[in-house]
Enzyme design. Structure first.
Site, PDB file in Angstrom:
ATOM      1  N   SER A  62      -5.965  12.167   1.536  1.00 37.48           N
ATOM      2  CA  SER A  62      -4.945  12.482   2.605  1.00 37.48           C
ATOM      3  C   SER A  62      -5.360  14.181   2.784  1.00 37.48           C
ATOM      4  O   SER A  62      -6.243  14.760   2.183  1.00 37.48           O
ATOM      5  CB  SER A  62      -3.471  12.460   2.185  1.00 37.48           C
ATOM      6  OG  SER A  62      -3.147  13.362   1.497  1.00 37.48           O
ATOM      7  N   ASP A 109      -7.619   9.609   4.867  1.00 36.75           N
ATOM      8  CA  ASP A 109      -6.300   8.921   5.389  1.00 36.75           C
ATOM      9  C   ASP A 109      -5.871   9.519   6.640  1.00 36.75           C
ATOM     10  O   ASP A 109      -6.224  10.576   6.983  1.00 36.75           O
ATOM     11  CB  ASP A 109      -5.109   9.076   4.085  1.00 36.75           C
ATOM     12  CG  ASP A 109      -4.377   8.063   4.142  1.00 36.75           C
ATOM     13  OD1 ASP A 109      -4.094   7.148   5.021  1.00 36.75           O
ATOM     14  OD2 ASP A 109      -3.343   7.993   3.370  1.00 36.75           O
ATOM     15  N   HIS A 110      -4.293   9.259   6.933  1.00 36.91           N
ATOM     16  CA  HIS A 110      -3.771   9.627   8.299  1.00 36.91           C
ATOM     17  C   HIS A 110      -4.216  11.170   8.625  1.00 36.91           C
ATOM     18  O   HIS A 110      -4.036  11.979   8.104  1.00 36.91           O
ATOM     19  CB  HIS A 110      -2.194   9.594   7.771  1.00 36.91           C
ATOM     20  CG  HIS A 110      -1.712   8.270   7.772  1.00 36.91           C
ATOM     21  ND1 HIS A 110      -1.623   7.773   6.394  1.00 36.91           N
ATOM     22  CD2 HIS A 110      -1.177   7.511   8.780  1.00 36.91           C
ATOM     23  CE1 HIS A 110      -1.201   6.330   6.657  1.00 36.91           C
ATOM     24  NE2 HIS A 110      -0.798   6.273   7.871  1.00 36.91           N
ATOM     25  N   GLU A 174      -4.353   3.966  14.135  1.00 41.69           N
ATOM     26  CA  GLU A 174      -3.073   3.397  13.953  1.00 41.69           C
ATOM     27  C   GLU A 174      -2.335   3.127  15.337  1.00 41.69           C
ATOM     28  O   GLU A 174      -2.326   4.022  16.201  1.00 41.69           O
ATOM     29  CB  GLU A 174      -2.065   4.187  13.100  1.00 41.69           C
ATOM     30  CG  GLU A 174      -0.591   3.604  12.839  1.00 41.69           C
ATOM     31  CD  GLU A 174      -0.250   4.258  11.456  1.00 41.69           C
ATOM     32  OE1 GLU A 174      -0.914   4.740  10.552  1.00 41.69           O
ATOM     33  OE2 GLU A 174       0.923   3.898  11.244  1.00 41.69           O
ATOM     34  N   GLU A 182      14.924   5.023   7.373  1.00 39.47           N
ATOM     35  CA  GLU A 182      15.711   6.089   8.020  1.00 39.47           C
ATOM     36  C   GLU A 182      15.618   5.705   9.575  1.00 39.47           C
ATOM     37  O   GLU A 182      16.541   6.145  10.297  1.00 39.47           O
ATOM     38  CB  GLU A 182      15.580   7.436   7.789  1.00 39.47           C
ATOM     39  CG  GLU A 182      14.390   8.086   8.140  1.00 39.47           C
ATOM     40  CD  GLU A 182      13.228   7.778   7.149  1.00 39.47           C
ATOM     41  OE1 GLU A 182      12.363   8.556   7.147  1.00 39.47           O
ATOM     42  OE2 GLU A 182      13.391   6.824   6.195  1.00 39.47           O
ATOM     43  N   HIS A 226       6.314   3.365   5.016  1.00 37.43           N
ATOM     44  CA  HIS A 226       5.395   4.327   3.934  1.00 37.43           C
ATOM     45  C   HIS A 226       6.402   4.774   2.863  1.00 37.43           C
ATOM     46  O   HIS A 226       7.544   5.364   3.098  1.00 37.43           O
ATOM     47  CB  HIS A 226       5.061   5.629   4.716  1.00 37.43           C
ATOM     48  CG  HIS A 226       3.872   5.189   5.566  1.00 37.43           C
ATOM     49  ND1 HIS A 226       3.680   5.967   6.946  1.00 37.43           N
ATOM     50  CD2 HIS A 226       2.807   4.535   5.464  1.00 37.43           C
ATOM     51  CE1 HIS A 226       2.575   5.366   7.286  1.00 37.43           C
ATOM     52  NE2 HIS A 226       2.032   4.830   6.645  1.00 37.43           N
ATOM     53  N   GLY A 227       6.253   4.459   1.833  1.00 36.97           N
ATOM     54  CA  GLY A 227       7.084   4.952   0.596  1.00 36.97           C
ATOM     55  C   GLY A 227       8.048   3.646   0.289  1.00 36.97           C
ATOM     56  O   GLY A 227       7.933   2.661   0.994  1.00 36.97           O
ATOM     57  N   HIS A 265      -0.510  -0.631   6.337  1.00 34.81           N
ATOM     58  CA  HIS A 265      -0.007   0.628   5.860  1.00 34.81           C
ATOM     59  C   HIS A 265       1.149   0.399   5.042  1.00 34.81           C
ATOM     60  O   HIS A 265       1.930  -0.397   5.471  1.00 34.81           O
ATOM     61  CB  HIS A 265       0.228   1.578   6.889  1.00 34.81           C
ATOM     62  CG  HIS A 265      -1.194   2.332   7.259  1.00 34.81           C
ATOM     63  ND1 HIS A 265      -1.216   3.345   7.980  1.00 34.81           N
ATOM     64  CD2 HIS A 265      -2.471   2.076   7.000  1.00 34.81           C
ATOM     65  CE1 HIS A 265      -2.775   3.684   8.110  1.00 34.81           C
ATOM     66  NE2 HIS A 265      -3.486   2.791   7.747  1.00 34.81           N
ATOM     67  N   GLY A 266       1.533   1.438   4.207  1.00 33.24           N
ATOM     68  CA  GLY A 266       2.784   1.391   3.450  1.00 33.24           C
ATOM     69  C   GLY A 266       3.005   0.045   2.737  1.00 33.24           C
ATOM     70  O   GLY A 266       3.779  -0.819   2.594  1.00 33.24           O
ATOM     71  N   GLY A 267       1.988  -0.132   1.676  1.00 34.07           N
ATOM     72  CA  GLY A 267       1.925  -1.347   1.073  1.00 34.07           C
ATOM     73  C   GLY A 267       2.926  -1.386  -0.300  1.00 34.07           C
ATOM     74  O   GLY A 267       3.361  -2.336  -0.597  1.00 34.07           O
ATOM     75  N   SER A 268       3.374  -0.143  -0.640  1.00 32.12           N
ATOM     76  CA  SER A 268       4.106  -0.081  -1.843  1.00 32.12           C
ATOM     77  C   SER A 268       5.430  -0.713  -1.684  1.00 32.12           C
ATOM     78  O   SER A 268       5.899  -0.285  -0.752  1.00 32.12           O
ATOM     79  CB  SER A 268       4.263   1.689  -2.295  1.00 32.12           C
ATOM     80  OG  SER A 268       2.933   2.158  -2.720  1.00 32.12           O
ATOM     81  N   ASN A 287      -3.296  -0.078   2.118  1.00 31.63           N
ATOM     82  CA  ASN A 287      -3.074   1.338   1.672  1.00 31.63           C
ATOM     83  C   ASN A 287      -1.994   1.274   0.424  1.00 31.63           C
ATOM     84  O   ASN A 287      -1.063   0.530   0.688  1.00 31.63           O
ATOM     85  CB  ASN A 287      -2.364   2.312   2.541  1.00 31.63           C
ATOM     86  CG  ASN A 287      -3.440   2.710   3.567  1.00 31.63           C
ATOM     87  OD1 ASN A 287      -4.713   2.282   3.489  1.00 31.63           O
ATOM     88  ND2 ASN A 287      -3.131   3.634   4.479  1.00 31.63           N
ATOM     89  N   ASP A 289      -0.252   3.860  -2.159  1.00 35.42           N
ATOM     90  CA  ASP A 289      -0.065   5.144  -2.698  1.00 35.42           C
ATOM     91  C   ASP A 289       1.204   5.475  -3.870  1.00 35.42           C
ATOM     92  O   ASP A 289       1.137   5.697  -4.883  1.00 35.42           O
ATOM     93  CB  ASP A 289      -0.159   6.323  -1.606  1.00 35.42           C
ATOM     94  CG  ASP A 289       0.037   7.714  -2.023  1.00 35.42           C
ATOM     95  OD1 ASP A 289      -0.334   7.903  -3.131  1.00 35.42           O
ATOM     96  OD2 ASP A 289       0.308   8.595  -1.177  1.00 35.42           O
ATOM     97  N   THR A 290       2.312   5.237  -3.111  1.00 30.94           N
ATOM     98  CA  THR A 290       3.845   5.462  -3.740  1.00 30.94           C
ATOM     99  C   THR A 290       3.904   4.727  -5.250  1.00 30.94           C
ATOM    100  O   THR A 290       3.906   5.521  -6.143  1.00 30.94           O
ATOM    101  CB  THR A 290       4.796   5.027  -3.040  1.00 30.94           C
ATOM    102  OG1 THR A 290       4.518   5.528  -1.531  1.00 30.94           O
ATOM    103  CG2 THR A 290       6.162   5.795  -3.391  1.00 30.94           C
TER     104      THR A 290
HETATM  105 ZN    ZN Z   1       0.165   4.733   8.674  1.00 32.66          ZN
END
Ligand code: ZN
Length: 359
Positions: A62, A109-110, A174, A182, A226-227, A265-268, A287, A289-290
């Protein structure tokens, strides 16, 4: 086997090899995990996992991770640290990857609108590398203009793909918002929700980018976050990806069921069922990461907690007042524990995404 279709069987792969690997992944129903790396330690943890699982791997940096590669003490004005760190990381990965005997896609990344000078700097490094080596330094980059107007996103992405095309370099883009809890959306009416990309957008991207180069993929929002968040209002809808493929197929009259390369994206925090369903609709990259940040910590955390009495002083531990503690505080011992737990977690991902044993 994947290596049968590749001209370079081990080390960083580029150009047609990347295309062939993603085609092979779609054909065999697997996706390659993209691991965020921030140091030589996280790089080797990921390479070790892929080698042990006999799988290809994607290593990505990233903008922040690349700056970390250069060192947190370096000023990042004009993205100088992020450019230098990404180039350093890329050269490091290119040097060590062949020793692991697996194909590696080297990716960034992004890159949002305000970070474009980072991408520009890396592309300059790619062009310079191409002059001497006949290939770009990085296999691929990602441009993320999903927060901008859709027209501008597609138009600007197309300009970058034009620059990458002569290098046969891959570009991931993307569309739609990959949000967090949120964002608090109401998912009752899925199709009208901005969190979910519409098939028309995917076709518009395909129509604009495919005449320029075949080397592109699309990260489409389908309720991913993401996260890791507590279950909230955002619900994952992998079925939308099937709609995208069907829509593009019909519009272009394609023979293949999955004309588009899709990215998750945001696989965690997602379930294996979610991953496998998304992969069956043409997702070739996920992806992660977290969950890996967490995995890396746990090994080091447990080591420090279990060895407390051996790391409080340089000399002296429960085995004797004058016993030396060097073998407990050597970073090769405790950092290694983080690598081991990260490697284990990546091997789980390689199983989850059907990647293990595909070489
Ligand atoms: Zn993304």
């Amino acid at each position: 086997m994947a290596t049968a279709v590749l001209s370079r069987k081990a080390g960083v792969i580029v150009g047609d090899d990347v295309l062939k690997l993603f085609n092979y992944a779609q054909e065999k129903n697997f996706a390659i995990p993209a691991i965020n790396v921030t140091s030589s330690s996280t790089v080797v943890a990921a390479l070790e996992a892929a080698r042990d699982a006999k799988a290809p791997i994607i290593l990505q940096m990233s903008q922040g991770g690349a700056a970390y590669f250069a060192g947190k003490g370096v000023d990042n004005k004009n993205q100088e640290a992020s450019i230098a760190g990404a180039v350093a990381g890329a050269n490091y990965i290119r040097s060590v990857a062949p020793a692991y005997g697996i194909p590696v896609i080297l990716h960034t990344d992004h890159c949002a609108k305000k970070l474009l000078p980072w991408l520009d700097g890396m592309l300059s490094a790619d062009e310079a590398y191409f002059k001497t080596h006949g290939e770009p330094l990085f296999s691929s980059h990602m441009i993320d203009l999903s927060e901008e107007a859709v027209d501008w996103n597609i138009k600007t992405t197309a300009e970058y793909l034009k620059r990458a095309a002569p290098l046969k370099q891959w570009l991931e883009m993307e569309i739609g918002i990959t949000g967090g809890e949120e964002d608090g959306v109401n998912n009752e009416d899925v199709d009208n929700n901005s969190l979910y990309t519409q098939p028309e957008d995917i076709y518009e991207i395909y129509k604009t980018l495919s005449p320029i180069s075949p080397y592109f993929s699309i990260a489409a929002g389908f309720g991913n976050v993401h996260g890791v968040y507590k279950p909230g209002n955002v619900k994952l809808q992998p079925g939308l990806l099937k709609k995208h493929q069907a829509y593009v197929k019909e519009k272009i009259g394609a023979k293949e069921e999955k004309p588009v390369f899709l990215v998750f994206h945001g696989g965690s925090g997602s379930t294996v069922e979610d991953f496998r369903e998304a992969i069956s609709y043409g997702v070739v990259k996920v992806n992660l990461d977290t969950d890996l940040q967490w995995a890396y910590l746990t090994g080091i955390r447990d080591y420090v907690l279990n060895k407390q009495e051996y790391i409080k002083t340089q000399v002296g531990n429960p085995d004797g007042e004058d016993k030396p503690n060097k073998k407990y505080y050597d970073p090769r011992v405790w950092v290694r524990e983080g690598e081991k737990t990260m490697t284990k977690r990546i091997i789980i991902a390689l199983d989850d995404f059907n990647t293990a044993g595909k070489l």
